[in-house]
Motif scaffolding. Structure first.
Motif, short mmCIF file in Angstrom:
data_model
loop_
_atom_site.label_atom_id
_atom_site.label_comp_id
_atom_site.label_asym_id
_atom_site.label_seq_id
_atom_site.Cartn_x
_atom_site.Cartn_y
_atom_site.Cartn_z
N UNK A 176 -70.00 6.74 -1.11
CA UNK A 176 -69.90 7.58 0.08
C UNK A 176 -69.21 6.71 1.15
N UNK A 177 -69.68 5.66 1.42
CA UNK A 177 -69.20 4.74 2.35
C UNK A 177 -67.67 4.10 2.32
N UNK A 178 -67.35 3.80 0.98
CA UNK A 178 -66.28 2.87 0.67
C UNK A 178 -65.32 3.58 -0.24
N UNK A 179 -65.49 4.62 -0.93
CA UNK A 179 -64.69 5.37 -2.00
C UNK A 179 -64.31 6.65 -1.52
N UNK A 180 -65.14 7.41 -0.93
CA UNK A 180 -64.95 8.83 -1.05
C UNK A 180 -63.88 9.11 0.06
N UNK A 181 -63.19 8.42 0.99
CA UNK A 181 -62.04 8.64 1.87
C UNK A 181 -60.65 8.75 0.68
N UNK A 182 -60.76 8.33 -0.18
CA UNK A 182 -59.72 8.36 -1.06
C UNK A 182 -60.03 9.18 -2.12
N UNK A 183 -61.05 9.09 -2.87
CA UNK A 183 -61.41 9.58 -4.16
C UNK A 183 -62.14 11.01 -4.14
N UNK A 184 -62.57 11.19 -2.83
CA UNK A 184 -63.38 12.58 -2.44
C UNK A 184 -64.95 12.28 -2.85
N UNK A 185 -65.37 12.93 -2.10
CA UNK A 185 -67.11 12.88 -2.41
C UNK A 185 -67.71 12.87 -3.75
N UNK A 186 -66.76 13.70 -4.64
CA UNK A 186 -67.21 13.61 -5.94
C UNK A 186 -66.24 12.98 -6.97
N UNK A 187 -65.56 12.18 -6.61
CA UNK A 187 -64.29 11.47 -7.17
C UNK A 187 -63.49 11.94 -7.87
N UNK A 188 -63.09 13.21 -7.56
CA UNK A 188 -61.93 13.98 -8.35
C UNK A 188 -60.57 14.19 -7.43
N UNK A 189 -60.40 13.64 -6.28
CA UNK A 189 -59.55 13.71 -5.59
C UNK A 189 -58.24 13.09 -6.25
#
Length: 335
Positions: A237-250
């Motif tokens: 949530x802190x390091x990845x969600x801004x690019x990959x989305x909260x669930x990692x599907x972006x």
């Protein structure tokens, strides 16, 4: 007469001149003109120069091991610091149709000077020669696991070469790997060598802290126990969600085949390397923050454990099939 004249020369009650001379000299010394306070002291006839202050030694720039890991992964790309080298395609056997390199056709040369083509499909990437775990045929790309034909005999984590030894190896090549000195700068090669030494000697995470090898029927590898999925979700949530989305599907990988979660559930042997170093040619850099290799390894294991949750990190629109219940790669982390 002489004695009478002498007596007449002395005034009554006055001391003889011989007796008052010392006092007179003392008075002159004490009462003479003082040296002005602001008058500089006169230098000696042969002054010894004061030693010059020592200048601080110039700081040695820190070697970027994350960049070294990215170059180990893929050293060429569309913009610096990656090389403009384009390997000849393995799909056109025998046709040298690349760009750059010592022969200007997308090939490199072995340490002997012999031309090395890309018919085997290694694309000249160090991660192909040595695998994502840096162990060559002893590791994930070796015959006991994925059996990649281009995996080399050298295990970079099993030797005791110095960083300078590895710089020389990567620069000049040997009988199995090409000379990267033809396409990379000395600082880039030094960064790759520093990355390898860091992984081998513990300053960076070691793959043996993340996963263990398994037979092909069991998916080639399995994550080690000890990961904290809840902590890993917080890291994501802190390091990845801004690019990959909260669930990692972006963002999907490999031409839409995988989401962040479905890729990690099937290829964590690769993703530990990407999370540690970043994705070549993208804004993604190192995503772990520990100050030691052990601390960073724990962060990696926590993140990979969290990504084994199919509900929290689903495939989304990814086209590749996700793992089934009981898949051994995630082990007890799978949900």
């Amino acid at each position: 007469m002489l004695n009478r004249a002498r007596h007449r020369s002395l005034a009554p009650g006055r001391a003889p001149l011989s007796a008052s001379l010392p006092a007179l000299l003392a008075c002159v010394a004490a009462c003479g003109p003082a040296t002005p306070a602001n008058e500089p002291a006169q230098p000696s006839a042969d002054p010894t120069p004061a030693p010059a202050p020592a200048l601080p030694a110039p700081a040695t720039p820190a070697i970027d091991t994350a960049l070294g890991g990215q170059l180990f992964d893929k050293f060429y790309g569309k913009k610096p610091p990656f090389s403009a080298f384009v390997p000849d395609s393995s799909k056109t056997q025998g046709a040298l149709d690349g760009q750059g390199g010592p022969s200007a056709n997308g090939t490199l040369k072995l340490g002997s000077g012999e031309a090395m083509n890309n018919d085997a499909g290694h694309d000249y990437r160090l991660k192909n020669f040595f695998g994502w775990d840096l162990k060559g045929r002893e590791g994930i790309y070796g015959p006991s696991a994925m059996a990649k034909g281009y995996a080399v005999s050298r295990n970079l984590l099993g030797g005791r070469e110095t960083q300078e030894d590895l710089v020389l190896l990567f620069t000049k090549g040997d009988r199995e790997i090409p000379a990267y000195g033809d396409v990379l700068t000395p600082p880039q090669i030094e960064a790759m060598a520093a990355f390898v030494v860091g992984v081998r000697d513990g300053a960076l995470p070691h793959p043996d802290q993340i996963f263990t090898l398994k037979p092909p029927a069991q998916g080639h590898y399995a994550l080690l126990p000890g990961g904290d999925a809840a902590r890993g979700k917080a890291h994501i949530k802190d390091r990845c969600s801004s690019c990959h989305g909260d669930d990692g599907t972006e963002e999907l990988f490999d031409d839409g085949a995988y989401s962040l979660g479905s890729h990690a559930r099937q290829k964590a042997y690769e993703d530990w390397h990407k999370i540690l170093n970043g994705q070549p040619g993208s804004p993604m850099g190192r995503q772990v923050r520990g100050s030691t290799g052990k601390e960073m390894a724990q962060e990696l294991l926590d993140i990979l454990a969290a990504l084994c949750d199919r509900g929290a990190f689903p495939p989304g629109k990814a086209t590749a099939k996700d793992v089934d219940d009981g898949d051994g790669r995630c082990g007890a982390y799978l949900k």
